[in-house]
Write a protein that holds these residues in place. Structure first.
Motif, short mmCIF file in Angstrom:
data_model
loop_
_atom_site.label_atom_id
_atom_site.label_comp_id
_atom_site.label_asym_id
_atom_site.label_seq_id
_atom_site.Cartn_x
_atom_site.Cartn_y
_atom_site.Cartn_z
N LEU A 122 37.11 43.32 34.44
CA LEU A 122 38.46 43.90 34.53
C LEU A 122 39.35 43.08 35.46
CD1 LEU A 122 37.72 47.75 34.65
CD2 LEU A 122 38.86 46.53 32.82
N VAL A 123 38.75 42.45 36.48
CA VAL A 123 39.54 41.66 37.44
C VAL A 123 39.85 40.26 36.90
CG1 VAL A 123 39.51 40.56 39.72
CG2 VAL A 123 38.76 42.93 39.48
N ILE A 124 38.86 39.59 36.29
CA ILE A 124 39.08 38.19 35.90
C ILE A 124 39.83 38.04 34.58
CG2 ILE A 124 37.08 37.39 37.22
CD1 ILE A 124 35.58 36.96 34.60
N PHE A 125 39.94 39.14 33.81
CA PHE A 125 40.69 39.08 32.55
C PHE A 125 42.00 39.86 32.67
CE2 PHE A 125 36.60 37.86 30.85
CZ PHE A 125 36.93 36.97 29.84
N PRO A 126 43.14 39.25 32.32
CA PRO A 126 44.40 40.00 32.31
C PRO A 126 44.37 41.04 31.19
CG PRO A 126 44.70 37.83 31.32
CD PRO A 126 43.31 37.85 31.87
N ILE A 127 45.24 42.03 31.29
CA ILE A 127 45.19 43.20 30.40
C ILE A 127 45.33 42.82 28.92
CG2 ILE A 127 47.65 43.79 30.48
CD1 ILE A 127 46.65 46.76 30.84
N GLU A 128 46.11 41.75 28.63
CA GLU A 128 46.32 41.40 27.23
C GLU A 128 45.07 40.80 26.57
OE1 GLU A 128 48.00 37.96 29.72
OE2 GLU A 128 48.02 40.17 29.74
N LYS A 129 44.07 40.39 27.40
CA LYS A 129 42.83 39.84 26.84
C LYS A 129 41.67 40.82 26.99
CE LYS A 129 44.00 34.98 27.62
NZ LYS A 129 43.61 33.71 28.25
N ARG A 130 41.99 42.04 27.41
CA ARG A 130 40.92 42.98 27.73
C ARG A 130 40.15 43.44 26.50
NH1 ARG A 130 43.05 47.42 31.18
NH2 ARG A 130 43.28 45.71 32.65
#
Length: 498
Positions: A138-146
């Motif tokens: 959740l921290v290393i990926f931005p929300i659009e790539k979640r």
């Protein structure tokens, strides 16, 4: 303040993308997570031969699975607090050391007691790793790539326990049961080295005050419920039965402890597990669907290999191969379901998935020694496709509705109930199987005859599948209320339920 905090977190995520080597971090987390969760069900096809080798009964041998789930149910609830007290590298290293020691002890275990101790050590490792894996991604990926990242987590969480019986069945055909653990060891070692080389400390340590009473209540609550269900699972000399004072006592302690734990968490400024996440309706519905799915999947993954070997007299290898196509398809479909979720939302995926699973489980209720392996393979494939349509969409949709400060607590709640549901599902299924078998044999003239023993076992297994089918119907009704949570980059999730 909230806007500043949101901005800072977005900056942190952007920095993570630039500075962190995402692929090796993801590889270390997912590989160790896969092997850890694979261990949940890996022994299922080995339970029958292990009973003879270790000289224990069916309810005792079940503790190799239930004991593992019990430790997860106790430790995962405090994971949100551990993430705030210890660095990412400290938790990851500790997790892998427990997993490696536990796996080594299991590989050389000479007796049931040593093997059970090994399973406890393995479970400690997995319990520390699961929340860390969620939080890191959740921290290393931005929300659009979640969506893509959660698809990968879904692949691990669904495919690992689903593939356990298949892979271990292949191992048992050529090697002893010890090799289930010897083969896992190098993967843990690779994950540890990869993590030590590339995993940075990404969590901010706030070191909140440790509330000992909350931890005690959580342990008594989740531990009491899992232990109570597990003790009730089975009858005769090994099982206590539902009327046993131990079962009633532990379940009562578990329920009361959870009640006091919940009240305390809602009153605390810094709760160990923030239950205010339940104010968000899609999170709560997602949680119910995951709870039901894990009960259905893990109870089926325990009962089906038992019936294939004891009821249909196939080898461990054949049992593994029967379950392999569905397990493989389940894993491969998780990222596909992620893309379908991004495009269409969760509602119809979840409804169709539960409808498929309900039909399959109702067909399993008429399983008998004359059922062909082709029929079982086909039904299992459809069931695992259905499960893949439920789990990831329900989980992602639920977490998407939470504000970002709730992520550690939301994932802790989700992981906890996932493990507890597995323990309850397997315990209730074995209990129904044993009760059905005992009930059938009490009504026949010659209960010791092989024909009646087989018919009694078949009756018990059919009863266990009726239980799973009823769960599927309940899930189907719940799924009608699922709505898509609209979250864009930087967008606020929908508000809580009022």
């Amino acid at each position: 303040m909230k806007a500043d905090s949101l901005g800072n977190r977005q900056e942190t995520q952007q920095e993570a993308q630039q500075q962190y080597k995402v692929f090796p971090i993801l590889f270390a987390m997912l590989l160790s997570g896969f092997i850890g969760l694979f261990g949940e069900t890996a022994l299922n096809v080995a339970l029958t031969p292990l009973m003879a080798m270790l000289e224990v009964g069916p309810t005792t041998i079940q503790w190799l699975t239930t004991g593992y789930l019990l430790v997860l149910g106790i430790l995962v609830p405090v994971s949100g607090m551990l993430l705030q007290w210890f660095s990412t590298r400290q938790l990851f290293t500790t997790s892998l050391i427990f997993s490696i020691i536990g796996t080594f002890v299991a590989a050389v275990a000479p007796s049931f007691e040593i093997l059970l101790l090994a399973r406890v050590l393995q479970a400690v490792g997995t319990a520390l790793l699961l929340p860390l894996m969620f939080n890191t991604i959740l921290v290393i990926f931005p929300i659009e790539k979640r969506g893509a990242a959660m698809g990968l987590i879904g692949l691990v969480i669904m495919f690992a326990p689903a593939s356990g019986p298949s892979i271990s069945g292949l191992i048992l055909a050529n090697l002893s049961w010890h090799w289930i653990f010897w083969i896992s060891l190098p993967f843990f070692a690779i994950s540890l080295v990869c993590g030590l080389l590339f995993l940075p400390n990404i969590s901010k340590l706030t070191k909140p005050k440790i509330d000992v009473l909350s931890i005690v209540l959580s342990t008594l609550g989740f531990g009491g419920i899992v232990y109570g269900f597990s003790s009730a699972g089975g009858h005769g000399e090994a099982g206590s039965g539902w009327t046993s004072p131990i079962v009633i006592g532990t379940l009562a302690i578990g329920v009361l402890s959870l009640l006091f734990f919940s009240i305390r968490q809602l009153k605390m400024k810094q709760p160990v597990m923030d239950l205010r996440a339940f104010k968000y309706p899609m999170f709560t519905l997602g949680l119910i669907l995951i709870f039901i799915s894990m009960m259905m999947m893990l109870s089926s993954m325990l009962i089906l290999p038992m019936y294939l070997q004891q009821g249909m007299a196939v080898t461990a290898l054949t049992a593994g191969l029967v379950l392999l196509p569905g397990s493989l398809l389940n894993g491969l479909l998780s990222p596909v379901m992620g893309r379908l979720f991004d495009k269409f939302g969760p509602k119809w995926l979840v409804i169709i998935g539960l409808a498929i699973v309900a039909v399959v489980l109702f067909m399993y209720t008429s399983i008998s020694p004359t059922t062909t392996l082709g029929t079982i393979i086909t039904l299992h494939i459809f069931m695992m496709v259905g499960i893949s349509m439920i789990m990831m969409p329900a989980q992602t949709n639920g977490l998407n509705q939470l504000p970002r400060e709730y992520y550690p607590h939301g994932t802790a709640i989700m992981n906890t109930l996932q493990q507890v549901s597995g323990a309850i599902g397997t315990a209730v299924a074995v209990s129904i199987l044993s009760a059905g078998q005992a009930s059938f044999l009490s009504g026949v003239a010659n209960p010791e005859s092989p024909e009646n023993q087989l018919a009694g076992f078949t009756s018990g297994v059919q009863g266990a599948f009726v239980f799973a089918a009823v769960l599927a119907v309940i899930g189907l009704i719940v799924s009608l209320f699922v709505k898509r949570v609209k979250v864009g980059a930087g967008a606020k999730p929908e508000g809580p339920m009022h």
